[in-house]
Design a protein around this motif. Structure first.
Motif, PDB file in Angstrom:
ATOM      1  N   ASP A 181       0.843  -1.299   0.023  1.00  0.00           N
ATOM      2  CA  ASP A 181       0.125   0.007  -0.049  1.00  0.00           C
ATOM      3  C   ASP A 181       0.839   1.212  -0.167  1.00  0.00           C
ATOM      4  OD1 ASP A 181      -1.825   2.242   0.429  1.00  0.00           O
ATOM      5  OD2 ASP A 181      -2.817   1.118   2.184  1.00  0.00           O
ATOM      6  N   LYS A 182       0.853   2.148  -1.131  1.00  0.00           N
ATOM      7  CA  LYS A 182       1.913   3.156  -1.234  1.00  0.00           C
ATOM      8  C   LYS A 182       1.497   4.345  -0.260  1.00  0.00           C
ATOM      9  CE  LYS A 182       2.658   2.854  -6.224  1.00  0.00           C
ATOM     10  NZ  LYS A 182       2.631   3.476  -7.493  1.00  0.00           N
ATOM     11  N   ARG A 183       0.294   4.248   0.306  1.00  0.00           N
ATOM     12  CA  ARG A 183      -0.003   5.298   1.327  1.00  0.00           C
ATOM     13  C   ARG A 183       0.748   5.140   2.678  1.00  0.00           C
ATOM     14  NH1 ARG A 183      -6.555   3.911   1.728  1.00  0.00           N
ATOM     15  NH2 ARG A 183      -5.525   1.953   1.938  1.00  0.00           N
ATOM     16  N   SER A 184       1.230   3.860   2.871  1.00  0.00           N
ATOM     17  CA  SER A 184       2.365   4.000   4.058  1.00  0.00           C
ATOM     18  C   SER A 184       3.640   4.891   3.699  1.00  0.00           C
ATOM     19  CB  SER A 184       2.800   2.620   4.291  1.00  0.00           C
ATOM     20  OG  SER A 184       1.625   1.719   4.550  1.00  0.00           O
ATOM     21  N   LEU A 185       3.990   5.474   2.342  1.00  0.00           N
ATOM     22  CA  LEU A 185       5.008   6.003   2.233  1.00  0.00           C
ATOM     23  C   LEU A 185       4.958   7.693   2.631  1.00  0.00           C
ATOM     24  CD1 LEU A 185       6.114   4.775  -1.207  1.00  0.00           C
ATOM     25  CD2 LEU A 185       6.792   3.833   1.124  1.00  0.00           C
ATOM     26  N   LEU A 190       7.962  10.008   1.081  1.00  0.00           N
ATOM     27  CA  LEU A 190       8.598   9.309  -0.142  1.00  0.00           C
ATOM     28  C   LEU A 190       7.926   8.947  -1.383  1.00  0.00           C
ATOM     29  CD1 LEU A 190      10.376   6.938   2.351  1.00  0.00           C
ATOM     30  CD2 LEU A 190      11.592   8.825   1.308  1.00  0.00           C
ATOM     31  N   ASP A 191       8.531   8.825  -2.368  1.00  0.00           N
ATOM     32  CA  ASP A 191       7.865   8.231  -3.502  1.00  0.00           C
ATOM     33  C   ASP A 191       8.158   6.780  -3.964  1.00  0.00           C
ATOM     34  OD1 ASP A 191       6.842  10.767  -4.166  1.00  0.00           O
ATOM     35  OD2 ASP A 191       8.809  11.375  -5.221  1.00  0.00           O
ATOM     36  N   LEU A 260       7.123  -1.476   7.935  1.00  0.00           N
ATOM     37  CA  LEU A 260       8.276  -1.783   7.343  1.00  0.00           C
ATOM     38  C   LEU A 260       8.221  -2.901   5.933  1.00  0.00           C
ATOM     39  CD1 LEU A 260       9.653  -3.260  10.764  1.00  0.00           C
ATOM     40  CD2 LEU A 260      10.490  -1.340   9.410  1.00  0.00           C
ATOM     41  N   ASN A 261       7.253  -3.514   5.903  1.00  0.00           N
ATOM     42  CA  ASN A 261       7.158  -4.462   4.651  1.00  0.00           C
ATOM     43  C   ASN A 261       6.672  -3.133   3.578  1.00  0.00           C
ATOM     44  OD1 ASN A 261       7.156  -6.694   5.891  1.00  0.00           O
ATOM     45  ND2 ASN A 261       5.361  -7.190   6.143  1.00  0.00           N
ATOM     46  N   ASN A 262       6.120  -2.272   3.650  1.00  0.00           N
ATOM     47  CA  ASN A 262       5.633  -1.458   2.686  1.00  0.00           C
ATOM     48  C   ASN A 262       6.866  -0.513   2.283  1.00  0.00           C
ATOM     49  OD1 ASN A 262       2.889  -1.345   1.573  1.00  0.00           O
ATOM     50  ND2 ASN A 262       2.593  -1.352   3.654  1.00  0.00           N
ATOM     51  N   LEU A 263       7.716  -0.224   3.300  1.00  0.00           N
ATOM     52  CA  LEU A 263       8.778   0.508   3.085  1.00  0.00           C
ATOM     53  C   LEU A 263      10.062  -0.294   2.202  1.00  0.00           C
ATOM     54  CD1 LEU A 263       9.400   2.242   6.450  1.00  0.00           C
ATOM     55  CD2 LEU A 263       9.239   3.234   4.040  1.00  0.00           C
ATOM     56  N   ARG A 264       9.933  -1.864   2.544  1.00  0.00           N
ATOM     57  CA  ARG A 264      11.056  -2.694   2.062  1.00  0.00           C
ATOM     58  C   ARG A 264      10.395  -2.750   0.438  1.00  0.00           C
ATOM     59  NH1 ARG A 264      12.022  -5.854   7.379  1.00  0.00           N
ATOM     60  NH2 ARG A 264      10.032  -6.260   7.530  1.00  0.00           N
TER      61      ARG A 264
END
Length: 365
Positions: A181-185, A190-191, A260-264
């Motif tokens: 989910d890009k919203r976590s960024l 971050l992009d 963490l999973n989304n950032l990775r």
């Protein structure tokens, strides 16, 4: 079977790798019909006597008052309590502060099997005196265990060469991350695929300084996230050394697994600099999150990643990777690593391997 797990601060996980492992394993064993007891520090945030069917025993842990020395007292208290009970198997996770009490383990009535963790005595953060003690503790861990478990092939080979002891290879586990989910960024500004990162304890043996020096040399201004507790002496050193590099962002500790999973998942390159230890949990989680991995070139990382990663040993190699590789280059590596998680490192597989080990050693007894 009646199984006890010692050597962690307790469950549910609020601390780190072995605690997360104890959480997943104990729950898996209970769901397969076995009685499992996990020893928790008395200061653990969870204060109930059971958790999702897992028995919890709280033991006095004076680490909050005594510092590291308190870990030894806590492990002693856990072993003393275990002597009063009738466990079929005691699974000991690590040996650093428990093996000095190994002679007290109730081996006549319980089978003791130990996950030997990594090569703690090789960690450069420790003084020569502490390293000598940890090597001695490792020897005691081997001596006072009925069976040994290695969570990496490298550790298995080491135990055989150094002590002439066979060990059973059972790795750590991970869950495939299937719902990015890009919203976590947004929280981090971050992009997607517009940043690089690492997750680690900020310690010399995790290659953090080498990686960050490579970031500085790259001069590409792409954000680089450093996730790990930086309110330490070494963290202060790193922040001071790289304060002139605006690309480097010290995020601090982060334990929310979804974040963490989304950032990775949405990172351009994920750096794994660990040089000491077995199968590192954060490495498997990066693989499960479809991160494109650049790893320190050593036997532990290669035994897990094989050809499905990029490797570095120096700042110049880090710099080259940062300026020449992006996620589009690594599609085959991403697919291969996800398949490894499904076929080798999935938690249900790991639980079944431990269960098979426990059943086997019970038959031998």
């Amino acid at each position: 079977m009646n199984i006890a797990i010692i050597g962690t601060r307790g469950i549910p996980n609020h601390y780190g790798g072995f605690e997360q492992f104890a959480e997943y394993l104990s729950l898996g064993l209970v769901n397969r019909g076995h009685s499992v007891t996990v020893y928790n520090a008395h200061t653990h945030p969870y204060q109930q006597n059971s958790w999702q069917g897992v028995n919890i025993i709280h033991c006095k842990d004076p680490e909050d008052r005594m510092g590291t020395a308190g870990q030894f007292i806590y492990d002693l208290n856990c072993i003393k309590d275990a002597r009063k009970r009738h466990f079929d198997i005691i699974l000991q996770l690590g040996y650093t502060s428990s093996s000095v009490w190994g002679w007290l383990l109730p081996r006549k009535k319980s089978i003791v099997t130990t996950n030997m963790d990594g090569l703690e005595w090789k960690r450069s953060k420790y003084s020569a005196k502490v390293q000598r003690f940890l090597l001695h503790a490792e020897k005691l861990g081997v001596k006072y265990s009925d069976y040994l478990i290695a969570d990496s092939v490298g550790i298995q080979q080491y135990l055989k060469k150094k002590y002439g002891k066979d060990s059973l290879f059972i790795p750590y586990g991970a869950h495939v991350f299937a719902q990015p989910d890009k919203r976590s960024l947004d929280e981090f500004g971050l992009d997607a695929y517009g940043y690089n990162m690492l997750i680690a304890r900020l310690e010399p043996e995790n290659s953090v300084e080498i990686i960050l020096e490579g970031v500085r040399r790259a001069k590409d201004n792409v954000p680089f996230l450093v996730i790990g507790k930086h309110e330490t002496k070494y963290g202060a050193y790193l922040k001071a050394k790289f304060k002139d590099c605006p690309a480097i962002r010290f995020v601090g500790s982060l334990y929310d697994i979804e974040k963490l999973n989304n950032l990775r998942y949405f990172s351009k390159l994920y750096f794994h600099g660990h040089t000491v230890g077995g199968t590192n949990p954060s490495l498997l989680e990066a693989m499960a999150s479809q991160a494109l991995i650049a790893a320190n070139d050593n036997v532990f990382n290669r035994s897990v990643l094989g050809q499905d990663a990029y490797y570095f040993t120096s700042p110049s190699e880090v710099s080259t990777l940062l300026t020449s590789i992006d996620k589009a280059h690594g599609t085959d590596k991403l697919i291969a690593n996800e398949e490894k998680i499904k076929e080798i490192y999935a938690w249900p597989i790991i639980v079944d391997q431990y269960l098979a080990h426990f059943e086997d050693i019970m038959k031998k007894r």
